[in-house]
Design a protein around this motif. Structure first.
Motif, PDB file in Angstrom:
ATOM      1  N   LEU A  61       0.841  -1.203   0.000  1.00 49.59           N
ATOM      2  CA  LEU A  61       0.000   0.000   0.000  1.00 49.59           C
ATOM      3  C   LEU A  61       0.875   1.252   0.000  1.00 49.59           C
ATOM      4  N   ALA A  62       1.917   1.240   0.836  1.00 50.57           N
ATOM      5  CA  ALA A  62       2.807   2.396   0.921  1.00 50.57           C
ATOM      6  C   ALA A  62       3.558   2.634  -0.381  1.00 50.57           C
ATOM      7  N   VAL A  63       3.819   1.574  -1.128  1.00 55.07           N
ATOM      8  CA  VAL A  63       4.541   1.709  -2.393  1.00 55.07           C
ATOM      9  C   VAL A  63       3.619   2.130  -3.528  1.00 55.07           C
ATOM     10  N   SER A  64       2.400   1.621  -3.541  1.00 53.22           N
ATOM     11  CA  SER A  64       1.511   1.840  -4.679  1.00 53.22           C
ATOM     12  C   SER A  64       0.750   3.164  -4.634  1.00 53.22           C
ATOM     13  N   VAL A  65       0.315   3.590  -3.471  1.00 52.29           N
ATOM     14  CA  VAL A  65      -0.505   4.813  -3.380  1.00 52.29           C
ATOM     15  C   VAL A  65       0.242   6.048  -3.892  1.00 52.29           C
ATOM     16  N   PRO A  66       1.539   6.239  -3.593  1.00 48.28           N
ATOM     17  CA  PRO A  66       2.236   7.409  -4.155  1.00 48.28           C
ATOM     18  C   PRO A  66       2.319   7.436  -5.677  1.00 48.28           C
ATOM     19  N   GLN A  67       1.946   6.334  -6.339  1.00 45.92           N
ATOM     20  CA  GLN A  67       1.948   6.316  -7.800  1.00 45.92           C
ATOM     21  C   GLN A  67       0.655   6.884  -8.389  1.00 45.92           C
ATOM     22  N   LEU A  68      -0.370   7.045  -7.554  1.00 46.37           N
ATOM     23  CA  LEU A  68      -1.656   7.513  -8.061  1.00 46.37           C
ATOM     24  C   LEU A  68      -1.593   8.916  -8.669  1.00 46.37           C
ATOM     25  N   PRO A  69      -0.862   9.876  -8.048  1.00 47.21           N
ATOM     26  CA  PRO A  69      -0.771  11.201  -8.688  1.00 47.21           C
ATOM     27  C   PRO A  69      -0.124  11.152 -10.070  1.00 47.21           C
ATOM     28  N   LEU A  70       0.720  10.162 -10.303  1.00 53.79           N
ATOM     29  CA  LEU A  70       1.333  10.019 -11.625  1.00 53.79           C
ATOM     30  C   LEU A  70       0.316   9.482 -12.629  1.00 53.79           C
ATOM     31  N   LYS A  71      -0.563   8.627 -12.150  1.00 54.73           N
ATOM     32  CA  LYS A  71      -1.588   8.057 -13.017  1.00 54.73           C
ATOM     33  C   LYS A  71      -2.673   9.088 -13.336  1.00 54.73           C
ATOM     34  N   PHE A  72      -3.061   9.863 -12.325  1.00 51.73           N
ATOM     35  CA  PHE A  72      -4.119  10.869 -12.491  1.00 51.73           C
ATOM     36  C   PHE A  72      -3.507  12.269 -12.395  1.00 51.73           C
ATOM     37  N   SER A  73      -2.533  12.517 -13.249  1.00 48.90           N
ATOM     38  CA  SER A  73      -1.784  13.772 -13.186  1.00 48.90           C
ATOM     39  C   SER A  73      -2.660  14.985 -13.495  1.00 48.90           C
ATOM     40  N   LYS A  74      -3.711  14.804 -14.261  1.00 44.11           N
ATOM     41  CA  LYS A  74      -4.584  15.929 -14.610  1.00 44.11           C
ATOM     42  C   LYS A  74      -5.253  16.509 -13.375  1.00 44.11           C
ATOM     43  N   PHE A  75      -5.561  15.651 -12.406  1.00 41.98           N
ATOM     44  CA  PHE A  75      -6.256  16.103 -11.196  1.00 41.98           C
ATOM     45  C   PHE A  75      -5.316  16.300 -10.015  1.00 41.98           C
ATOM     46  N   LEU A  76      -4.206  15.544  -9.983  1.00 42.23           N
ATOM     47  CA  LEU A  76      -3.334  15.552  -8.813  1.00 42.23           C
ATOM     48  C   LEU A  76      -1.957  16.134  -9.086  1.00 42.23           C
ATOM     49  N   GLY A  77      -1.733  16.677 -10.271  1.00 44.90           N
ATOM     50  CA  GLY A  77      -0.497  17.383 -10.541  1.00 44.90           C
ATOM     51  C   GLY A  77       0.670  16.541 -10.983  1.00 44.90           C
ATOM     52  N   GLY A  78       0.521  15.219 -11.004  1.00 49.14           N
ATOM     53  CA  GLY A  78       1.613  14.362 -11.444  1.00 49.14           C
ATOM     54  C   GLY A  78       2.835  14.469 -10.541  1.00 49.14           C
ATOM     55  N   SER A  79       4.010  14.266 -11.119  1.00 45.92           N
ATOM     56  CA  SER A  79       5.252  14.320 -10.342  1.00 45.92           C
ATOM     57  C   SER A  79       5.597  15.726  -9.894  1.00 45.92           C
ATOM     58  N   ASN A  80       5.024  16.738 -10.544  1.00 43.17           N
ATOM     59  CA  ASN A  80       5.295  18.119 -10.158  1.00 43.17           C
ATOM     60  C   ASN A  80       4.538  18.541  -8.913  1.00 43.17           C
ATOM     61  N   GLY A  81       3.529  17.779  -8.541  1.00 42.58           N
ATOM     62  CA  GLY A  81       2.795  18.073  -7.324  1.00 42.58           C
ATOM     63  C   GLY A  81       1.703  19.104  -7.513  1.00 42.58           C
ATOM     64  N   LEU A  82       1.071  19.440  -6.408  1.00 46.47           N
ATOM     65  CA  LEU A  82      -0.050  20.376  -6.394  1.00 46.47           C
ATOM     66  C   LEU A  82       0.067  21.219  -5.138  1.00 46.47           C
ATOM     67  N   GLN A  83      -0.394  22.469  -5.195  1.00 38.65           N
ATOM     68  CA  GLN A  83      -0.248  23.376  -4.062  1.00 38.65           C
ATOM     69  C   GLN A  83      -1.592  23.993  -3.682  1.00 38.65           C
ATOM     70  N   THR A  84      -1.760  24.263  -2.385  1.00 31.19           N
ATOM     71  CA  THR A  84      -2.964  24.926  -1.908  1.00 31.19           C
ATOM     72  C   THR A  84      -3.044  26.341  -2.458  1.00 31.19           C
ATOM     73  N   ASP A  85      -4.237  26.938  -2.374  1.00 30.17           N
ATOM     74  CA  ASP A  85      -4.405  28.267  -2.949  1.00 30.17           C
ATOM     75  C   ASP A  85      -3.733  29.353  -2.133  1.00 30.17           C
ATOM     76  N   HIS A  86      -3.357  29.047  -0.892  1.00 25.97           N
ATOM     77  CA  HIS A  86      -2.548  29.993  -0.121  1.00 25.97           C
ATOM     78  C   HIS A  86      -1.787  29.244   0.962  1.00 25.97           C
ATOM     79  N   THR A  87      -0.696  29.830   1.418  1.00 28.37           N
ATOM     80  CA  THR A  87       0.150  29.212   2.433  1.00 28.37           C
ATOM     81  C   THR A  87      -0.151  29.809   3.800  1.00 28.37           C
ATOM     82  N   VAL A  88       0.451  29.216   4.820  1.00 28.33           N
ATOM     83  CA  VAL A  88       0.214  29.664   6.193  1.00 28.33           C
ATOM     84  C   VAL A  88       1.541  30.037   6.844  1.00 28.33           C
TER      85      VAL A  88
END
Length: 317
Positions: free
Chosen positions: A120-147
């Motif tokens: 589970l720990a190995v496979s779940v981090p691959q999901l953003p690569l599979k669904f890059s359109k929604f999760l940003g892929g390997s480049n990641g995704l950021q919140t609309d503002h920081t704290v």
């Protein structure tokens, strides 16, 4: 009030006072480091409920943290949800995910369950690569503002306090007794009327919910940026190490375990004799081995031995 409960209460108050005072003496950078300790505290507490109190080994908590972290990022980035609101939402979603994982895990135990959660720990981090359109892929995704560091400090330690009180109330009641009976002997637990499927699955859900909240805060601690590499297998192993250092099956060593994995990498990275690039990993590994040799039952085990030694000491007139 018993002496043990009084001592525990004093320790809890001392930690609370220290947490309140620290923001007045720390700069922003060190506030962020101490906030990391609170985040690890929540994650270790969740793992402790699952492994320490029901005996189910998990190496997949990094996956649940990732689900919680990405919940916060997606809700903030795509739906502009308030960051505070995303915290319980992350906990609820990962609770459901934990239940879904807990059901097939009923057929597994010991090393087989550990291998399943490792997968589970190995496979779940691959999901953003599979669904890059929604999760940003390997480049990641950021919140609309920081704290700010102070905001993160206050929120993370507030969540840690709520998580601890909720965990303590849960484990001291009927559910906690059922968890411990499952851990000690499944046969005896069943004969006592404990439903193994219900309690083992529920433990997975609760543990995952804690990890989800920790993952949400973990993302906020990295400037609101979620990237798959941050939630790899090493994160799951760090949480497991923190639980072992704290002492599984007890709540009173959690702070020590969280401090260990939260602060030791910062300290070990500056050790000169092994070089700045590899010093952190080398020193961290050596210290983990040393701690496990000296404290095989963790810090909680040390406290238990100290209490036993005090009780066995004859009183002198």
């Amino acid at each position: 009030m018993s002496r043990r409960l009084l001592t525990a209460s004093i320790a809890a108050v001392a930690v609370a006072v220290a947490v309140v005072i620290l923001p007045f003496v720390l700069d922003g950078y060190h506030e962020g480091i101490v906030s990391d300790v609170a985040i690890y505290f929540i994650a270790i507490l969740g793992l402790n409920i699952l492994t320490g109190y029901t005996g189910q080994i998990s190496i997949g908590h990094g996956a649940f943290m990732m689900i919680g972290g990405y919940t916060t990022v997606v809700m903030s980035h795509d739906h502009h949800t308030n960051l505070i609101v995303t915290l319980p939402l992350a906990g609820a979603i990962t609770f459901v995910c934990g239940l879904l994982v807990g059901v097939p895990a009923l057929r597994l135990s010991g090393v087989y369950l550990a291998l399943a959660t490792f997968a589970l720990a190995v496979s779940v981090p691959q999901l953003p690569l599979k669904f890059s359109k929604f999760l940003g892929g390997s480049n990641g995704l950021q919140t609309d503002h920081t704290v700010s560091h102070l905001w993160l400090y206050v929120v993370s330690w507030s969540c840690a306090a709520i998580a601890f009180v909720a965990g303590w109330l849960l484990l001291r009641g009927r559910i906690g007794r059922a968890f411990r009976s499952v851990r000690d002997s499944e046969v005896a637990a069943v004969s006592s009327g404990v439903s193994l499927p219900i309690y083992k699955t529920f433990a997975f859900g609760v543990s995952a919910a804690y990890a989800g909240v920790a993952g949400s805060l973990f993302v906020l601690a990295t400037n609101g940026f979620a990237q798959p590499n941050e939630f790899g297998i090493l994160l799951s192993l760090k949480i497991l190490i923190g639980g072992a250092v704290a002492g599984l099956g007890s709540l009173w060593g959690l702070v020590v375990g969280a401090v260990f994995i939260g602060l030791l990498p910062q300290i070990s990275s500056s050790v000169p004799f092994v070089g700045p690039s590899h010093g952190q990993d080398v020193v961290f590994g050596l210290v983990v081995i040393l701690v496990m040799l000296v404290l095989p039952n963790g810090f909680a085990g040390l406290l238990a031995r100290v209490r036993t030694a005090i009780k066995s000491t004859p009183e002198t007139s």
